[in-house]
Design a protein around this motif. Structure first.
Motif, PDB file in Angstrom:
ATOM      1  N   GLY A 165      -3.553  -1.403  -8.578  1.00  0.00           N
ATOM      2  CA  GLY A 165      -3.196  -0.421  -7.556  1.00  0.00           C
ATOM      3  C   GLY A 165      -4.397   0.450  -7.241  1.00  0.00           C
ATOM      4  O   GLY A 165      -5.261   0.678  -8.095  1.00  0.00           O
ATOM      5  N   VAL A 166      -4.485   0.917  -6.000  1.00  0.00           N
ATOM      6  CA  VAL A 166      -5.581   1.791  -5.589  1.00  0.00           C
ATOM      7  C   VAL A 166      -5.538   3.068  -6.434  1.00  0.00           C
ATOM      8  O   VAL A 166      -4.492   3.730  -6.503  1.00  0.00           O
ATOM      9  CB  VAL A 166      -5.483   2.123  -4.089  1.00  0.00           C
ATOM     10  CG1 VAL A 166      -6.545   3.145  -3.686  1.00  0.00           C
ATOM     11  CG2 VAL A 166      -5.620   0.842  -3.259  1.00  0.00           C
ATOM     12  N   PRO A 167      -6.635   3.415  -7.115  1.00  0.00           N
ATOM     13  CA  PRO A 167      -6.599   4.547  -8.053  1.00  0.00           C
ATOM     14  C   PRO A 167      -6.070   5.845  -7.466  1.00  0.00           C
ATOM     15  O   PRO A 167      -5.324   6.568  -8.126  1.00  0.00           O
ATOM     16  CB  PRO A 167      -8.063   4.682  -8.481  1.00  0.00           C
ATOM     17  CG  PRO A 167      -8.620   3.296  -8.354  1.00  0.00           C
ATOM     18  CD  PRO A 167      -7.933   2.710  -7.154  1.00  0.00           C
ATOM     19  N   SER A 168      -6.425   6.157  -6.212  1.00  0.00           N
ATOM     20  CA  SER A 168      -5.973   7.423  -5.641  1.00  0.00           C
ATOM     21  C   SER A 168      -4.460   7.457  -5.482  1.00  0.00           C
ATOM     22  O   SER A 168      -3.820   8.499  -5.709  1.00  0.00           O
ATOM     23  CB  SER A 168      -6.662   7.668  -4.289  1.00  0.00           C
ATOM     24  OG  SER A 168      -6.332   6.631  -3.363  1.00  0.00           O
ATOM     25  N   TRP A 169      -3.855   6.328  -5.091  1.00  0.00           N
ATOM     26  CA  TRP A 169      -2.399   6.280  -4.951  1.00  0.00           C
ATOM     27  C   TRP A 169      -1.721   6.346  -6.314  1.00  0.00           C
ATOM     28  O   TRP A 169      -0.684   6.995  -6.474  1.00  0.00           O
ATOM     29  CB  TRP A 169      -1.970   5.015  -4.222  1.00  0.00           C
ATOM     30  CG  TRP A 169      -2.380   4.991  -2.780  1.00  0.00           C
ATOM     31  CD1 TRP A 169      -2.525   6.062  -1.947  1.00  0.00           C
ATOM     32  CD2 TRP A 169      -2.693   3.829  -2.005  1.00  0.00           C
ATOM     33  NE1 TRP A 169      -2.909   5.639  -0.699  1.00  0.00           N
ATOM     34  CE2 TRP A 169      -3.018   4.277  -0.696  1.00  0.00           C
ATOM     35  CE3 TRP A 169      -2.723   2.464  -2.268  1.00  0.00           C
ATOM     36  CZ2 TRP A 169      -3.362   3.398   0.327  1.00  0.00           C
ATOM     37  CZ3 TRP A 169      -3.073   1.591  -1.253  1.00  0.00           C
ATOM     38  CH2 TRP A 169      -3.383   2.060   0.031  1.00  0.00           C
ATOM     39  N   VAL A 170      -2.299   5.675  -7.303  1.00  0.00           N
ATOM     40  CA  VAL A 170      -1.724   5.710  -8.647  1.00  0.00           C
ATOM     41  C   VAL A 170      -1.773   7.132  -9.203  1.00  0.00           C
ATOM     42  O   VAL A 170      -0.826   7.609  -9.834  1.00  0.00           O
ATOM     43  CB  VAL A 170      -2.470   4.719  -9.563  1.00  0.00           C
ATOM     44  CG1 VAL A 170      -2.004   4.869 -11.015  1.00  0.00           C
ATOM     45  CG2 VAL A 170      -2.251   3.279  -9.088  1.00  0.00           C
ATOM     46  N   ASP A 175       0.869  -1.183   0.000  1.00  0.00           N
ATOM     47  CA  ASP A 175       0.000   0.000   0.000  1.00  0.00           C
ATOM     48  C   ASP A 175       0.902   1.227   0.000  1.00  0.00           C
ATOM     49  O   ASP A 175       1.822   1.323   0.821  1.00  0.00           O
ATOM     50  CB  ASP A 175      -0.891   0.011   1.248  1.00  0.00           C
ATOM     51  CG  ASP A 175      -1.928  -1.091   1.228  1.00  0.00           C
ATOM     52  OD1 ASP A 175      -2.200  -1.635   0.142  1.00  0.00           O
ATOM     53  OD2 ASP A 175      -2.465  -1.415   2.303  1.00  0.00           O
ATOM     54  N   TYR A 176       0.640   2.131  -0.919  1.00  0.00           N
ATOM     55  CA  TYR A 176       1.484   3.324  -1.033  1.00  0.00           C
ATOM     56  C   TYR A 176       0.937   4.397  -0.093  1.00  0.00           C
ATOM     57  O   TYR A 176      -0.242   4.700  -0.126  1.00  0.00           O
ATOM     58  CB  TYR A 176       1.507   3.804  -2.483  1.00  0.00           C
ATOM     59  CG  TYR A 176       1.878   2.686  -3.438  1.00  0.00           C
ATOM     60  CD1 TYR A 176       3.207   2.301  -3.601  1.00  0.00           C
ATOM     61  CD2 TYR A 176       0.897   1.960  -4.110  1.00  0.00           C
ATOM     62  CE1 TYR A 176       3.541   1.247  -4.429  1.00  0.00           C
ATOM     63  CE2 TYR A 176       1.238   0.901  -4.942  1.00  0.00           C
ATOM     64  CZ  TYR A 176       2.557   0.540  -5.102  1.00  0.00           C
ATOM     65  OH  TYR A 176       2.890  -0.522  -5.908  1.00  0.00           O
ATOM     66  N   MET A 217       1.157  -5.610  -5.633  1.00  0.00           N
ATOM     67  CA  MET A 217       1.887  -4.446  -6.118  1.00  0.00           C
ATOM     68  C   MET A 217       1.172  -3.914  -7.359  1.00  0.00           C
ATOM     69  O   MET A 217       0.574  -4.673  -8.126  1.00  0.00           O
ATOM     70  CB  MET A 217       3.332  -4.809  -6.469  1.00  0.00           C
ATOM     71  CG  MET A 217       3.465  -5.904  -7.514  1.00  0.00           C
ATOM     72  SD  MET A 217       5.175  -6.217  -7.953  1.00  0.00           S
ATOM     73  CE  MET A 217       5.059  -7.898  -8.578  1.00  0.00           C
ATOM     74  N   SER A 218       1.248  -2.616  -7.552  1.00  0.00           N
ATOM     75  CA  SER A 218       0.642  -2.003  -8.726  1.00  0.00           C
ATOM     76  C   SER A 218       1.485  -2.291  -9.955  1.00  0.00           C
ATOM     77  O   SER A 218       2.716  -2.174  -9.924  1.00  0.00           O
ATOM     78  CB  SER A 218       0.514  -0.497  -8.539  1.00  0.00           C
ATOM     79  OG  SER A 218       0.168   0.127  -9.768  1.00  0.00           O
ATOM     80  N   CYS A 219       0.827  -2.623 -11.043  1.00  0.00           N
ATOM     81  CA  CYS A 219       1.546  -2.953 -12.268  1.00  0.00           C
ATOM     82  C   CYS A 219       2.242  -1.746 -12.878  1.00  0.00           C
ATOM     83  O   CYS A 219       3.138  -1.906 -13.720  1.00  0.00           O
ATOM     84  CB  CYS A 219       0.593  -3.575 -13.287  1.00  0.00           C
ATOM     85  SG  CYS A 219      -0.690  -2.459 -13.920  1.00  0.00           S
ATOM     86  N   VAL A 220       1.850  -0.528 -12.475  1.00  0.00           N
ATOM     87  CA  VAL A 220       2.445   0.663 -13.081  1.00  0.00           C
ATOM     88  C   VAL A 220       3.477   1.332 -12.183  1.00  0.00           C
ATOM     89  O   VAL A 220       4.113   2.302 -12.585  1.00  0.00           O
ATOM     90  CB  VAL A 220       1.354   1.693 -13.473  1.00  0.00           C
ATOM     91  CG1 VAL A 220       0.467   1.142 -14.571  1.00  0.00           C
ATOM     92  CG2 VAL A 220       0.523   2.118 -12.263  1.00  0.00           C
ATOM     93  N   ALA A 257     -14.936   2.930   2.653  1.00  0.00           N
ATOM     94  CA  ALA A 257     -13.796   3.292   1.806  1.00  0.00           C
ATOM     95  C   ALA A 257     -13.973   2.843   0.364  1.00  0.00           C
ATOM     96  O   ALA A 257     -13.626   3.575  -0.567  1.00  0.00           O
ATOM     97  CB  ALA A 257     -12.516   2.692   2.377  1.00  0.00           C
ATOM     98  N   VAL A 258     -14.529   1.655   0.154  1.00  0.00           N
ATOM     99  CA  VAL A 258     -14.588   1.113  -1.213  1.00  0.00           C
ATOM    100  C   VAL A 258     -15.975   1.187  -1.835  1.00  0.00           C
ATOM    101  O   VAL A 258     -16.125   1.116  -3.048  1.00  0.00           O
ATOM    102  CB  VAL A 258     -14.068  -0.332  -1.261  1.00  0.00           C
ATOM    103  CG1 VAL A 258     -12.670  -0.425  -0.706  1.00  0.00           C
ATOM    104  CG2 VAL A 258     -14.998  -1.289  -0.509  1.00  0.00           C
TER     105      VAL A 258
END
Length: 332
Positions: free
Chosen positions: A99-104, A40-41, A67-70, A241-242
């Protein structure tokens, strides 16, 4: 332990990194089969945390979900995966997702097509891990120019996705070896997601097994009411949250979730949540109740039930109680 009846522990990203080795040793010593860590970022680093857990233990498998692919180029991710596999053969299970959109968004990495980016990343990681020749590809999101690992993995490393929608679950079967299912997944969703993964495998002409390790919010206490109160607070937090998703949609409560969020978010969910939501979205109650619920997840197709003990500030106490009172009640 059998391959399809494993029990794991999730070490939440709120855990301070310096505590991971000790907690990993404790989980192994208590008899759990797997440890899972999140990336989690911006908490602890996923690969760093996994390396700490693997170094501190001897036999237990350690998963990274996800982990986020990007967040990394797939070639760099493949290098990290191979390095851990060579140091700890057969014990590392990497999971990859959007990855969670807000962190990305914080990193300016939001792809126009998240599904395409994920497919390119996982396909590239597998090609680099398994290729006998340098890998070259020009994708929409990632470029590989004669990439070859100097130190390739020693084993056939499984790659898991971490996705929740219908297309994602099918994609997991087409390109991956499993799908890490999120907290809030009822048994009905587990069965649905696994069937879609198997469908994707069939469409791609792939054979073998398909894994669906499943995170489940968990609170165990000889005082049943205290356990349910602890997990109810976590359920309210995650639902707020989701929001409504295919997870809660699988049991037909999305409209009710939306209504409670609109009525006041977390507080409204905590106050107005029907008691049966606790029964279907979590593992809670006495050791007998917890063991019975774990058995239900296994029967639904979750080959590894990954417990997320609540409340997190009593993690060691929960781990010891589950090991002493729940593990002996399970038919493994």
């Amino acid at each position: 332990m059998t391959d399809d009846r494993r029990l794991g522990i999730l070490l939440l990203s709120t855990t301070a990194p310096e505590r991971l080795p000790g907690l990993a040793r404790l989980c192994e010593g208590l008899g759990f089969d797997e440890i899972w860590l999140a990336e989690d970022y911006f908490f602890y680093g996923g690969f760093t945390g996994v390396a700490q857990a693997l170094t501190a233990t001897e036999r237990i498998r350690v998963g990274l979900g996800i982990m986020s692919c990007v967040a990394r180029h797939p070639a760099a991710a493949a290098m990290e995966i191979a390095s851990l596999d060579r140091a700890f053969p057969g014990r590392f299970v990497p999971g990859i997702g959007h990855g969670v959109p807000s962190w990305v968004r914080q990193m300016g990495l939001t792809p126009r097509s998240p599904m395409r980016a994920l497919e390119e990343a996982v396909t590239g990681i597998r090609a680099v891990l398994t290729g006998r020749e340098p890998y070259t590809a020009e994708g929409e999101y990632f470029t590989f120019g004669d990439v070859a690992l100097v130190h390739p993995p020693l084993t056939d490393v499984p790659l898991y996705l971490g996705v929740i929608g219908e297309k994602g679950c099918e994609l997991a079967g087409r390109i991956a070896d499993g799908n890490v299912l999120s907290v809030l997944a009822p048994t009905e969703y587990v069965t649905w997601a696994r069937s879609l993964g198997l469908q994707g495998m069939s469409q791609a002409g792939r054979t073998g097994s398909f894994s669906v390790p499943t995170y489940v919010l968990t609170a165990v206490d000889n005082d049943r009411d205290r356990a349910r109160a602890a997990v109810k607070q976590s359920l309210a937090f995650y639902l707020d949250a989701v929001g409504p998703t295919p997870l809660t949609g699988s049991i037909g409560i999305n409209d009710a979730v939306s209504a409670l969020i609109a009525a006041g978010g977390y507080d409204a969910l905590l106050e107005g949540m029907p008691e049966d939501w606790i029964d279907v979205l979590a593992i809670s109650g006495t050791p007998d109740e917890a063991a019975a619920r774990i058995e239900q997840y296994w029967a639904a197709g979750a080959d590894c039930v990954i417990l997320s003990p609540q409340p997190a500030d009593s993690l060691e106490t929960q781990l010891k109680l589950i090991a002493a009172e729940v593990l002996p009640r399970l038919a493994r």
